[in-house]
Design a protein around this motif. Structure first.
Motif, mmCIF file in Angstrom:
data_model
loop_
_atom_site.group_PDB
_atom_site.id
_atom_site.type_symbol
_atom_site.label_atom_id
_atom_site.label_comp_id
_atom_site.label_asym_id
_atom_site.label_seq_id
_atom_site.Cartn_x
_atom_site.Cartn_y
_atom_site.Cartn_z
ATOM 1 N N PRO A 40 0.829 -1.511 0.055
ATOM 2 C CA PRO A 40 -0.224 0.011 0.445
ATOM 3 C C PRO A 40 1.103 1.193 -0.078
ATOM 4 C CG PRO A 40 -0.224 -0.932 2.150
ATOM 5 C CD PRO A 40 0.015 -2.494 1.335
ATOM 6 N N ASP A 41 0.369 2.229 -0.570
ATOM 7 C CA ASP A 41 1.224 3.591 -0.681
ATOM 8 C C ASP A 41 1.523 3.771 0.314
ATOM 9 O OD1 ASP A 41 1.131 3.635 -3.080
ATOM 10 O OD2 ASP A 41 -1.096 4.776 -3.496
ATOM 11 N N ILE A 80 11.731 10.858 5.989
ATOM 12 C CA ILE A 80 11.035 12.056 5.802
ATOM 13 C C ILE A 80 11.540 12.055 4.110
ATOM 14 C CG2 ILE A 80 11.497 14.052 5.972
ATOM 15 C CD1 ILE A 80 12.028 14.093 9.037
ATOM 16 N N GLU A 81 12.199 11.619 3.650
ATOM 17 C CA GLU A 81 12.959 11.913 2.291
ATOM 18 C C GLU A 81 12.262 10.825 1.538
ATOM 19 O OE1 GLU A 81 16.534 9.289 -0.466
ATOM 20 O OE2 GLU A 81 17.473 11.681 0.767
ATOM 21 N N VAL A 85 9.791 12.130 -1.903
ATOM 22 C CA VAL A 85 9.621 12.144 -2.817
ATOM 23 C C VAL A 85 8.403 11.406 -3.510
ATOM 24 C CG1 VAL A 85 10.778 10.150 -4.529
ATOM 25 C CG2 VAL A 85 12.064 11.750 -2.568
ATOM 26 N N ARG A 86 7.723 10.343 -2.439
ATOM 27 C CA ARG A 86 6.446 9.925 -3.176
ATOM 28 C C ARG A 86 4.954 10.993 -3.057
ATOM 29 N NH1 ARG A 86 4.936 4.745 0.619
ATOM 30 N NH2 ARG A 86 7.383 3.253 0.137
ATOM 31 N N GLU A 87 5.247 12.239 -2.052
ATOM 32 C CA GLU A 87 4.362 13.090 -1.884
ATOM 33 C C GLU A 87 4.483 14.498 -3.399
ATOM 34 O OE1 GLU A 87 1.348 14.905 -0.712
ATOM 35 O OE2 GLU A 87 1.733 13.311 -0.486
ATOM 36 N N ALA A 88 5.542 14.155 -3.599
ATOM 37 C CA ALA A 88 6.178 15.246 -5.101
ATOM 38 C C ALA A 88 5.443 14.037 -6.341
ATOM 39 C CB ALA A 88 8.053 15.430 -4.758
ATOM 40 N N ASP A 94 7.193 16.393 -10.729
ATOM 41 C CA ASP A 94 8.673 15.896 -10.772
ATOM 42 C C ASP A 94 8.767 16.582 -12.496
ATOM 43 O OD1 ASP A 94 6.790 14.024 -10.694
ATOM 44 O OD2 ASP A 94 8.059 12.597 -11.901
ATOM 45 N N GLN A 95 7.231 16.769 -13.282
ATOM 46 C CA GLN A 95 7.020 17.099 -14.644
ATOM 47 C C GLN A 95 7.597 18.300 -15.136
ATOM 48 O OE1 GLN A 95 5.646 14.559 -16.818
ATOM 49 N NE2 GLN A 95 5.422 13.056 -14.456
#
Length: 283
Positions: A40-41, A80-81, A85-88, A94-95
Motif C-alpha cells: 500500500p502507498d 522523511i526523504e 519523494v512520494r508526495e512530490a 517531477d513533470q
C-alpha cells in the motif's frame, strides 16, 4: 584509519545488528516478492540495500558505527526523504523539471555504460586501438627559440632594421619590447607555447626554418621576430609504458558505444510523433 580502529568498528555489535537487519530485509524480500504481497502507498518499507547504505554511509563519513540515537535519526531522515519523494511524485512535481529529467537521463546512460568498466580487451585489440589513436598518446614535441616582441604598429622599415640588427648579432633581450615574455625559450612543449603566446603560435614557429630570423609572426601579444633553434617532434612511447591510460580510454570508448547502442534500441521501442520541420526557413 588505524587497523585497530577498523577491527573495533567491524566488531561493533550495533553495526552487526544493523547490517544483519539489512540481510533480514533481503531475506524477507526474497521469500515475499513485491508481486506477491500488498504494498500500500502508506507503507514506507526500508529495504536491505537501503538499510546497508545508511549504515555504510555513516561509517564512511564518521569512521565509526552509529549510536542507537543516531540510528533512529538516520531511519527518520530516510522516512522523511521517501515520504517527500512520494508526495512530490503524487503532485506531479517531477513533470517538466529540466534538472530532474536530466538527472534521470544521466542515470539511464550510466546504467548503459556501466558494463564497459569490466571489459578487458586482449593485447592485440588494445595494440590496434593504441596505433589507431597514436596522436592522443604521443609525448608532445618541444621547441627551442628566441623571440623579440616588436613595438605596436611598427613600420615595415623598423621591422627590417630590427631584423638586420639581430642577424648581425645584436642582443635579443635589448631589443625585446616586453619584460613579461622571455627572449629565449628552451625546450618548451608545443601546447605550453600555445598557452603562453596564444593559439596557433606554436604551430607557426614549428614551421619556420632553423637558425634563421623569421617573421614577423603574430601572437596574442603582438608581432614577433623569431629564430627557431631546435624542433623536436612528438614521440609515441611503448604501449607498456602507457598501458593503463590506453586501457582506460579504450573502456571509455566502449562505454560510449554501449550507451549509443542502448539509446538507439530504446528509441526503437517508441513511435515518434514530431511536428513538421520545413526544409527551408520560412521568410
Amino acid at each position: 584509519m588505524p587497523k585497530t580502529r577498523i577491527r573495533a568498528l567491524l566488531a561493533s555489535p550495533l553495526l552487526h545488528f544493523f547490517l544483519l537487519g539489512g540481510l533480514a530485509f533481503g531475506y524477507y524480500n526474497l521469500r515475499n516478492p513485491a508481486s506477491e504481497r500488498p504494498a500500500p502507498d502508506d507503507v514506507l518499507r526500508l529495504g536491505a540495500s537501503d538499510a546497508q547504505r545508511l549504515a555504510l554511509d555513516f561509517v564512511t563519513t564518521r569512521h565509526r558505527a552509529p549510536t542507537p540515537e543516531e540510528l533512529r535519526s538516520l531511519i527518520r531522515d530516510w522516512a522523511i526523504e521517501e515520504a517527500s519523494v512520494r508526495e512530490a511524485l503524487a503532485l506531479g512535481l517531477d513533470q517538466g523539471d529540466a534538472m530532474i529529467r536530466n538527472r534521470l537521463r544521466n542515470k539511464i546512460e550510466y546504467l548503459a555504460e556501466a558494463p564497459a568498466a569490466a571489459l578487458t580487451p586482449d593485447e592485440t585489440t588494445l595494440a590496434a586501438y593504441y596505433q589507431a589513436n597514436a596522436a592522443r598518446f604521443s609525448h608532445d614535441g618541444e621547441l627551442s627559440f628566441t623571440q623579440v616582441l616588436l613595438p605596436a604598429n611598427a613600420r615595415p622599415e623598423e621591422v627590417a632594421a630590427t631584423k638586420a640588427q639581430l642577424e648581425q648579432g645584436a642582443d635579443p633581450g635589448a631589443l625585446n619590447n616586453s619584460s613579461l615574455l622571455p627572449p629565449e625559450v628552451e625546450g618548451m612543449a608545443a601546447p605550453a607555447v600555445e598557452r603562453v603566446f596564444g593559439k596557433g603560435f606554436g604551430n607557426r614557429i614549428a614551421a619556420l626554418p632553423l637558425d634563421h630570423w623569421s617573421g614577423p609572426l603574430q601572437s596574442g601579444y603582438g608581432a614577433h621576430l623569431v629564430r627557431l633553434e631546435k624542433r623536436q617532434t612528438g614521440v609515441l612511447p611503448p604501449l607498456a609504458q602507457v598501458h593503463d591510460r590506453v586501457l582506460a580510454e579504450w573502456r571509455a570508448e566502449e562505454a560510449r558505444k554501449l550507451r549509443d547502442d542502448y539509446l538507439a534500441k530504446l528509441l526503437q521501442r517508441y513511435r515518434l510523433e514530431l511536428p513538421e520541420i520545413p526544409d527551408e526557413a520560412q521568410p
